[in-house]
Design a protein around this motif. Structure first.
Motif, PDB file in Angstrom:
ATOM      1  N   LEU B 106       0.840  -1.201   0.000  1.00  0.00           N
ATOM      2  CA  LEU B 106       0.000   0.000   0.000  1.00  0.00           C
ATOM      3  C   LEU B 106       0.882   1.260   0.000  1.00  0.00           C
ATOM      4  N   GLY B 107       2.015   1.124   0.668  1.00  0.00           N
ATOM      5  CA  GLY B 107       2.898   2.282   0.822  1.00  0.00           C
ATOM      6  C   GLY B 107       3.296   2.901  -0.497  1.00  0.00           C
ATOM      7  N   VAL B 108       3.366   2.096  -1.541  1.00  0.00           N
ATOM      8  CA  VAL B 108       3.807   2.618  -2.828  1.00  0.00           C
ATOM      9  C   VAL B 108       2.818   3.661  -3.353  1.00  0.00           C
ATOM     10  N   TYR B 109       1.558   3.559  -2.930  1.00  0.00           N
ATOM     11  CA  TYR B 109       0.587   4.580  -3.333  1.00  0.00           C
ATOM     12  C   TYR B 109       1.041   5.960  -2.853  1.00  0.00           C
ATOM     13  N   GLY B 110       1.568   5.977  -1.640  1.00  0.00           N
ATOM     14  CA  GLY B 110       2.054   7.252  -1.111  1.00  0.00           C
ATOM     15  C   GLY B 110       3.099   7.852  -2.019  1.00  0.00           C
ATOM     16  N   LEU B 111       4.035   7.019  -2.470  1.00  0.00           N
ATOM     17  CA  LEU B 111       5.125   7.523  -3.313  1.00  0.00           C
ATOM     18  C   LEU B 111       4.604   7.972  -4.672  1.00  0.00           C
ATOM     19  N   VAL B 112       3.754   7.147  -5.264  1.00  0.00           N
ATOM     20  CA  VAL B 112       3.270   7.479  -6.603  1.00  0.00           C
ATOM     21  C   VAL B 112       2.412   8.731  -6.560  1.00  0.00           C
ATOM     22  N   LEU B 113       1.483   8.754  -5.597  1.00  0.00           N
ATOM     23  CA  LEU B 113       0.604   9.920  -5.512  1.00  0.00           C
ATOM     24  C   LEU B 113       1.399  11.170  -5.153  1.00  0.00           C
ATOM     25  N   GLY B 114       2.353  10.996  -4.246  1.00  0.00           N
ATOM     26  CA  GLY B 114       3.193  12.141  -3.875  1.00  0.00           C
ATOM     27  C   GLY B 114       3.929  12.674  -5.084  1.00  0.00           C
ATOM     28  N   GLY B 115       4.489  11.767  -5.876  1.00  0.00           N
ATOM     29  CA  GLY B 115       5.218  12.193  -7.062  1.00  0.00           C
ATOM     30  C   GLY B 115       4.316  12.838  -8.088  1.00  0.00           C
ATOM     31  N   TRP B 116       3.141  12.260  -8.236  1.00  0.00           N
ATOM     32  CA  TRP B 116       2.239  12.781  -9.255  1.00  0.00           C
ATOM     33  C   TRP B 116       1.603  14.106  -8.836  1.00  0.00           C
ATOM     34  N   SER B 117       1.194  14.195  -7.563  1.00  0.00           N
ATOM     35  CA  SER B 117       0.400  15.349  -7.147  1.00  0.00           C
ATOM     36  C   SER B 117       1.254  16.595  -6.916  1.00  0.00           C
ATOM     37  N   SER B 118       2.581  16.438  -6.893  1.00  0.00           N
ATOM     38  CA  SER B 118       3.419  17.611  -6.627  1.00  0.00           C
ATOM     39  C   SER B 118       3.399  18.601  -7.782  1.00  0.00           C
ATOM     40  N   GLY B 119       3.070  18.122  -8.968  1.00  0.00           N
ATOM     41  CA  GLY B 119       3.092  19.009 -10.114  1.00  0.00           C
ATOM     42  C   GLY B 119       4.491  19.384 -10.530  1.00  0.00           C
ATOM     43  N   SER B 120       5.453  18.507 -10.247  1.00  0.00           N
ATOM     44  CA  SER B 120       6.829  18.774 -10.632  1.00  0.00           C
ATOM     45  C   SER B 120       7.349  17.589 -11.416  1.00  0.00           C
ATOM     46  N   LYS B 121       8.194  17.878 -12.407  1.00  0.00           N
ATOM     47  CA  LYS B 121       8.644  16.781 -13.263  1.00  0.00           C
ATOM     48  C   LYS B 121       9.595  15.842 -12.539  1.00  0.00           C
ATOM     49  N   TYR B 122      10.460  16.405 -11.736  1.00  0.00           N
ATOM     50  CA  TYR B 122      11.382  15.558 -10.978  1.00  0.00           C
ATOM     51  C   TYR B 122      10.595  14.623 -10.072  1.00  0.00           C
ATOM     52  N   SER B 123       9.560  15.177  -9.427  1.00  0.00           N
ATOM     53  CA  SER B 123       8.731  14.349  -8.556  1.00  0.00           C
ATOM     54  C   SER B 123       8.060  13.253  -9.356  1.00  0.00           C
ATOM     55  N   LEU B 124       7.553  13.615 -10.515  1.00  0.00           N
ATOM     56  CA  LEU B 124       6.835  12.652 -11.334  1.00  0.00           C
ATOM     57  C   LEU B 124       7.752  11.497 -11.731  1.00  0.00           C
ATOM     58  N   ILE B 125       8.947  11.836 -12.213  1.00  0.00           N
ATOM     59  CA  ILE B 125       9.878  10.769 -12.608  1.00  0.00           C
ATOM     60  C   ILE B 125      10.217   9.914 -11.399  1.00  0.00           C
ATOM     61  N   GLY B 126      10.439  10.584 -10.271  1.00  0.00           N
ATOM     62  CA  GLY B 126      10.747   9.850  -9.042  1.00  0.00           C
ATOM     63  C   GLY B 126       9.611   8.919  -8.669  1.00  0.00           C
ATOM     64  N   GLY B 127       8.376   9.422  -8.765  1.00  0.00           N
ATOM     65  CA  GLY B 127       7.218   8.618  -8.423  1.00  0.00           C
ATOM     66  C   GLY B 127       7.085   7.412  -9.339  1.00  0.00           C
ATOM     67  N   LEU B 128       7.330   7.654 -10.622  1.00  0.00           N
ATOM     68  CA  LEU B 128       7.228   6.550 -11.589  1.00  0.00           C
ATOM     69  C   LEU B 128       8.281   5.494 -11.322  1.00  0.00           C
ATOM     70  N   ARG B 129       9.496   5.980 -11.078  1.00  0.00           N
ATOM     71  CA  ARG B 129      10.565   5.028 -10.758  1.00  0.00           C
ATOM     72  C   ARG B 129      10.200   4.215  -9.527  1.00  0.00           C
ATOM     73  N   ALA B 130       9.657   4.918  -8.522  1.00  0.00           N
ATOM     74  CA  ALA B 130       9.304   4.238  -7.282  1.00  0.00           C
ATOM     75  C   ALA B 130       8.258   3.165  -7.555  1.00  0.00           C
ATOM     76  N   ALA B 131       7.252   3.521  -8.341  1.00  0.00           N
ATOM     77  CA  ALA B 131       6.182   2.570  -8.623  1.00  0.00           C
ATOM     78  C   ALA B 131       6.745   1.323  -9.292  1.00  0.00           C
TER      79      ALA B 131
END
Lengths: 413, 306
Positions: B106-131
């Motif tokens: 379940l924890g991975v949702y936190g990472l993905v959503l955090g990465g996606w919802s930040s509205g930043s590209k670095y976050s998004l890539i990080g979130g995708l990698r994490a997922a």
């Protein structure tokens, strides 16, 4: 939309980098702006990356964030006053910046530095190469995730800075070289300490190498990454260790020996693969050769003056200046106006830790350069970055930036 | 949990020929407290382009999942205090292992959503990698644990410890599973050399680039809780958990956990970072087949001997 601007941007030195729109089925998912505030662009480099997933389909390197107009400022300063400015070009290797200028002015004035001066300058330049390569190794390793190497490298570099402090009183911007010699002779006992340091350094370098050279992850991250062929490297104008990592044994210390390099016995490490790992190996081996040169300098250190004994560039001795009227006037004139150089122009290059550091000076016969142009190795080497990262991934960009060892102070000047 | 950061910084300091925090309190022992206070009083910054609901929710999910997963780790045997059965952990579920794997994914949702919802590209890539990374290594983690569960014949963590307390620790019976688990655990918790989702030299800080103050702290704590959980789980599943001679249960678990925590820190100080594609290749074409073969072999052996 392959506009002319776009094409011009993608074509470097007659080589064309596949344009963004022409690769990867014309798809580009995201444009990521790496820098100028980014932990691993080694200063204020800005790289605009066109991404397709994690793959890079286009790069746009933007520079100029650290431009201070050093070349223009030099035109309003005497040659001696330009030396502190050269400290601020490659601030990780300020000694070689000084050296490049001094060698160029000496060539313009046809001055011959006495042997002791040359040996000290050679030794200092090689110590500077060690210090510069240590910063490179530390930051390069940290970019790839090995943070411990960074701290190990800075521990060794600290020792070298202590020596530089003993020589020049400064730890970053030394201004130690002078036209016709150096600012002062070596402090007593320091040569012995440096010799002992080289023994210690060789051990420590082996320790760092143990952490990286044989490490599978390090090999996976560096081998076959950021490949540049010898032809491309020459076309781009790549010099220094980055060029030698592509298999070309071109080193100005051997090709056109300056200072005391003609007397020295050393080899030029060359690795043919042209990838990040080859460039890494070149620099590591180069450090070992630098140690050899430093030891030879200390072993064969000649006696005598460190500065050229020429009334044009050497200020009169203090005891003479305080007792003779003409010398007193000479002393004042020297300090206010410095020395004029003969009319003409000169280009002289030295092998800085990063590559060919060239100084082109146009003199109108006055005491200031009419035009001073620096050919910085970092600037030319940076041109290779789009070629290196083509078809690579985001993580490789930092590895490639690290492997060409750039300093933004030198890129922008 | 907070002392994990102190432990890590002191150990890594030693490994990197420096001292680590030693100013706040004796030996820097109050440093985690000072850090927590600092983060607590920081301004709550939310980027203009961040999602209003998911942005604050993401760190909470991460922390919740991390803490909830920790609940089933048994610290000692079930004891009777005043006639009431007191479980050795916070909870003793019959399906503890299943619960743990479920909650931690379940924890991975936190990472993905955090990465996606930040509205930043670095976050998004990080979130995708994490997922991608967590999902891939979750499989291996699960398969490694299933092999052990087969040997133990139970999904209850207490039962697993009980099975080892009388016989051999499962690290000897299941060495391949242990190694697989170790690799997967490091990847699962986003620690070096698998710390790509937050690779600071590539992605600034990955999925939590835009987070500051307490929200960042929640991600941070979640990561360390996860590290502690996987260490405790490794000790429980492969090294007989709380059981050991002389000392009472929790001490043994703590000692074994500490050894794993040290290993985590040691890895971080020693190894460079893998690249995204190399990480994926390692997972899908090396570790996964190995895990499946191991599981199959275990199943056959268990079926034959029982």
């Amino acid at each position: 939309m392959a506009t002319d601007l776009e094409q011009a941007r993608q074509s470097i030195g007659g080589l064309s980098v596949e344009s963004v729109t022409e690769t990867g089925e014309g798809r580009r998912d995201m444009v990521v702006n790496m820098g100028p505030q980014h932990p691993s662009t080694h200063g204020v480099l800005r790289v605009v990356l066109d991404l397709q997933g994690e793959n890079i389909v286009g790069t746009d390197v933007q520079i100029g964030y650290l431009h201070r107009g050093i070349e223009k400022l030099s035109e309003a300063r005497t040659y001696t006053q330009v030396i502190p400015l050269t400290d601020r070009t490659d601030y990780t290797a300020a000694m070689t910046g000084n050296q490049g200028l001094c060698v160029a002015v000496e060539r313009l004035m046809e001055l011959e530095v006495p042997p002791r001066g040359r040996y000290i300058r050679t030794m200092i330049a090689e110590l500077q190469r060690l210090a510069s390569h240590l910063i490179w190794l530390g930051t390069h390793a940290m970019d790839i995730g090995a943070a411990t190497v960074f701290l190990y490298c800075f521990r060794e570099r600290e020792r070298i800075l202590d020596f530089f402090e003993a020589f020049s009183g400064a730890r970053l911007t030394y201004s130690y070289y002078r036209v016709g010699g150096v600012a002062g002779d070596a402090p007593p006992g320091i040569l012995q300490q440096i010799y002992e340091f080289t023994n210690y350094f060789v051990d420590r370098l082996a320790e760092n190498e143990e952490l990286l050279t044989g490490n599978d992850i390090w090999l996976a991250r560096t081998q076959g990454v950021g490949i540049i062929s010898a032809e491309e490297a020459v076309a781009i104008g790549l010099t220094g260790p980055s060029l030698r990592g592509s298999g070309l044994a071109y080193d100005i210390r051997k090709a056109e020996p300056y200072e005391a390099y003609a007397d020295m016995d050393f080899e030029i490490p060359v690795f043919p693969d042209g990838d990040v790992f080859a460039r890494y190996r070149v620099r590591i081996e180069e450090m070992k050769q630098s140690v050899r040169i430093i030891r030879q300098c200390i072993e064969h250190m000649p006696d005598g003056p460190v500065n050229v004994q020429d009334s044009r560039v050497t200020p009169p001795k203090r005891e003479v200046a305080m007792t003779h009227m003409e010398s007193m006037i000479n002393h004042f004139m020297w300090n206010i106006h410095s020395f004029p150089t003969p009319k003409g122009e000169v280009y002289s290059a030295i092998e800085s830790p990063k590559g060919e550091l060239g100084y082109y000076i146009v003199s109108d016969g006055s005491n200031k350069p009419y035009r001073l142009r620096i050919r910085p190795p970092s600037f030319c080497n940076l041109q290779a970055l789009p070629l290196l990262v083509r078809g690579q991934m985001i993580a490789d960009v930092v590895a490639c930036i690290g492997s060409i060892d750039i300093v933004l102070g030198e890129v922008d000047r | 949990m907070a002392y994990m950061t102190w432990f890590e910084r002191r150990v890594i300091g030693r490994l990197q020929v420096r001292l680590g925090p030693n100013r706040v309190g004796i030996g820097g022992l109050l440093q985690p407290l000072a850090d927590a206070l600092k983060l607590f009083f920081k301004e709550d910054v939310r980027p203009a382009r961040a999602d209003r609901i998911l942005f604050p929710l993401a760190p909470a999910i991460s922390l919740f999942a991390a803490l909830a997963a920790f609940a089933v780790i048994p610290f000692g045997p079930t004891t009777r205090i005043a006639g009431v059965e007191v479980p050795g952990g916070i909870a003793n579920l019959q399906v503890g292992l299943l619960y743990l794997v479920g909650i931690s994914s379940l924890g991975v949702y936190g990472l993905v959503l955090g990465g996606w919802s930040s509205g930043s590209k670095y976050s998004l890539i990080g979130g995708l990698r994490a997922a991608a990374q967590v999902v891939s290594y979750e499989l291996i983690l699960g398969l490694a644990l299933v092999s052990v569960a087969l040997v133990a014949g139970t999904l209850s963590l207490e039962g697993v410890v009980g099975g080892q307390a009388n016989g051999l620790p499962y690290v000897i019976l299941q060495p391949v599973a242990f190694l697989l688990y170790l690799v997967a655990a490091v990847a699962e918790t986003n620690r070096a050399p698998f710390d790509l989702p937050e690779a600071d030299t590539e992605l600034v800080a990955g999925y939590h680039t835009e987070y500051g103050g307490m929200r960042f702290a929640m991600f941070f704590i979640a990561e360390y809780v996860n590290v502690i959980t996987v260490s405790a789980l490794a000790a429980t599943m492969f090294f007989a958990g709380w059981s050991g001679p002389f000392l009472p249960g929790p001490h043994w678990l703590f000692i074994k956990m500490l050894a794993f925590l040290f290993l985590f820190v040691w890895l971080r100080a020693t190894l460079p970072r893998l690249r995204y594609d190399q990480l994926m290749r390692l997972s899908w074409s090396v570790l996964l087949p190995l895990a499946l073969i191991n599981l199959l072999a275990t199943a056959v052996v268990v079926a034959v001997t029982r």
